[in-house]
Design a protein around this motif. Structure first.
Motif, mmCIF file in Angstrom:
data_model
loop_
_atom_site.group_PDB
_atom_site.id
_atom_site.type_symbol
_atom_site.label_atom_id
_atom_site.label_comp_id
_atom_site.label_asym_id
_atom_site.label_seq_id
_atom_site.Cartn_x
_atom_site.Cartn_y
_atom_site.Cartn_z
ATOM 1 N N TRP A 13 -6.334 -1.866 -10.012
ATOM 2 C CA TRP A 13 -6.383 -1.535 -8.564
ATOM 3 C C TRP A 13 -7.696 -1.654 -7.844
ATOM 4 N N MET A 34 0.793 -1.133 -0.017
ATOM 5 C CA MET A 34 -0.008 0.213 0.069
ATOM 6 C C MET A 34 0.946 1.704 0.045
ATOM 7 N N PHE A 52 -7.309 -2.785 -3.557
ATOM 8 C CA PHE A 52 -7.109 -1.894 -3.186
ATOM 9 C C PHE A 52 -8.733 -2.664 -2.145
ATOM 10 N N SER A 53 -9.640 -2.836 -2.822
ATOM 11 C CA SER A 53 -10.390 -3.419 -2.659
ATOM 12 C C SER A 53 -10.479 -4.372 -1.386
ATOM 13 N N VAL A 59 -13.339 2.848 -5.180
ATOM 14 C CA VAL A 59 -11.911 3.073 -5.291
ATOM 15 C C VAL A 59 -11.934 3.547 -7.277
#
Length: 449
Positions: free
Chosen positions: A338, A108, A342-343, A367
């Motif tokens: 992405w 991250m 990210f989720s 997102v």
């Protein structure tokens, strides 16, 4: 429509056996190709060629060829266990911060830097559109591009993403290969001896940062490898394999879908390797000979020289169309990837349940709207698209280190004995691991000096 992240006896499907029938099940690798070509190939590769000349041709080819084995190992693990990338990372041994594995937190942090890279791509896309309609302010094109890509991706369905990616990558591939052929009929033609100098394995020390950035971006990068698993899952490979069982039927089925996945990865590698080589050759043959560097706000006009000087002035319009297609395909592919990464990472932190379809789709949609705004804003603040892409490539090399750590764990401790790969594959995999580790160590030494 069944959830592709859920495996059951009802989702089982026998893998195709012939080359022809396997072609119908390809797709995940070509989504990666769409996200790879715009940043690594069009910008970073041509910049390296324009500055270094023929001498670093070997770097980008090694970058394309060597990392595929790491991608395949990630894919094999997904087919065997049906786990998402972040779920697989969370199962690795090592320190945890709260309930989350160190590798996810590190990823991250590195992805914050990667925002710059894709911000540079948004900027490149906006610059193309600004050349077509200069009366529209650049900031409008930036945020307009961000809005359109968000609108396309926020629903998060796999099939449209796959179809659009294949079309986009095919169109610009044809134009670029035509330019490479046409350059041989101009004053910028090159010889076999010129190409041979690109394989002397020299590395000019003054170009280390650009080389490291190009290595992190060209070919399949760390974030693309991590994202490949989601496309395998959503295509259906893991669901078709079915829940893991200690039976001959399951082993045979798993091996069959691994063969399809291998074909998908290798064919897409051929596509983006050809594109990488073509961009590099054009960058050396045309830009390097003229002392031109694609950078700053002149990025697009400089890159257009590769096409107008090879195909003729008429190709300027074709280049703008092609450049828009390839840059937008990167935004399209990157955002689709992405949103899932990210989720899923937020799921491992405990903010949502990625395997819950409602929560997953909601997180992907959120997102999809937030990230492009950040990309566009960063470009308007920095306005150095080439530098932004190179910096993102350096961060990409850091992500590759996380990927390699995971792959070692997958291969040594989580590969079922009955599904061990061939010795040739193992040699390729360990060479890939050593090359990535070597680049990471060399990068650290250069930074500390």
């Amino acid at each position: 429509m069944p959830d592709p992240y859920v495996r059951s006896e009802q989702t089982v499907k026998a893998p195709p056996k012939s080359f022809r029938t396997r072609l119908r099940f390809l797709g995940p690798g070509f989504i990666l190709s769409a996200s790879i070509v715009g940043s690594g190939e069009l910008i970073a590769t041509t910049r390296l060629g324009a500055e270094a000349g023929w001498v670093t041709l070997w770097v980008i080819l090694v970058s394309c060829l060597v990392k595929v084995a790491v991608q395949l190992e990630f894919g094999r693990h997904t087919i065997f266990y049906g786990e998402t990338t972040m779920k697989a990372l969370s199962r690795m041994p090592g320190p945890r911060i709260g309930r989350t594995h160190w590798s996810i937190w590190t990823w991250m942090l590195l992805m914050v830097v990667k925002l710059l890279q894709v911000g540079g791509i948004v900027g490149g896309t906006a610059l193309v559109l600004h050349l077509v309609l200069p009366q529209v302010p650049l900031w409008v094109w930036c945020y307009g591009t961000a809005f359109v890509v968000s609108l396309i991706i926020y629903r998060g369905h796999y099939k449209p993403i796959e179809s659009i990616s294949v079309i986009m990558i095919g169109l610009f591939t044809l134009l670029t290969l035509a330019s490479v052929v046409a350059v041989q009929f101009t004053d910028y033609r090159f010889s076999a001896i010129d190409l041979a100098t690109g394989f002397l394995f020299e590395l000019p020390p003054e170009l280390v940062l650009i080389v490291i950035g190009a290595f992190g971006i060209t070919g399949v990068g760390g974030d693309e490898i991590m994202g490949y698993n989601y496309w395998l899952l959503e295509k259906g490979y893991a669901a078709w394999t079915g829940p893991k069982q200690n039976t001959r039927a399951w082993t045979k089925r798993a091996n069959g879908w691994v063969r399809v996945m291998t074909m998908d990865a290798l064919l897409s590698m051929v596509v983006y390797t050809l594109m990488t080589a073509a961009f590099y050759i054009l960058g050396v043959a045309i830009l390097h000979q003229q002392g031109l560097l694609p950078e700053g706000m002149d990025l697009v006009t400089t890159l257009s020289q590769m096409y107008t000087q090879s195909l003729g002035s008429w190709a300027g319009t074709m280049f703008l169309v092609g450049a828009f297609v390839v840059l937008f395909s990167t935004l399209f592919g990157a955002l689709a990837l992405w949103t899932r990464l990210f989720s899923d990472a937020f799921s491992q932190v405990g903010w949502l349940d990625y395997l819950n379809p409602v929560q997953r789709h909601r997180a992907i949609a959120l997102v999809a709207w937030i990230v492009p705004i950040l990309w566009a804003t960063l470009f308007l603040l920095v306005k150095l698209p080439t530098l932004m892409v190179i910096i993102g490539g350096v961060a990409g090399t850091g992500i590759l280190v996380i990927v390699v750590a995971a792959v070692i764990h997958f291969r040594c401790w989580r590969t079922p004995p009955e599904l061990r790969p061939s010795r040739l594959y193992d040699v390729w995999l360990w060479v890939s691991i050593l090359v990535v580790a070597g680049v990471a160590v060399y990068s650290t030494i250069q930074v500390l000096q």
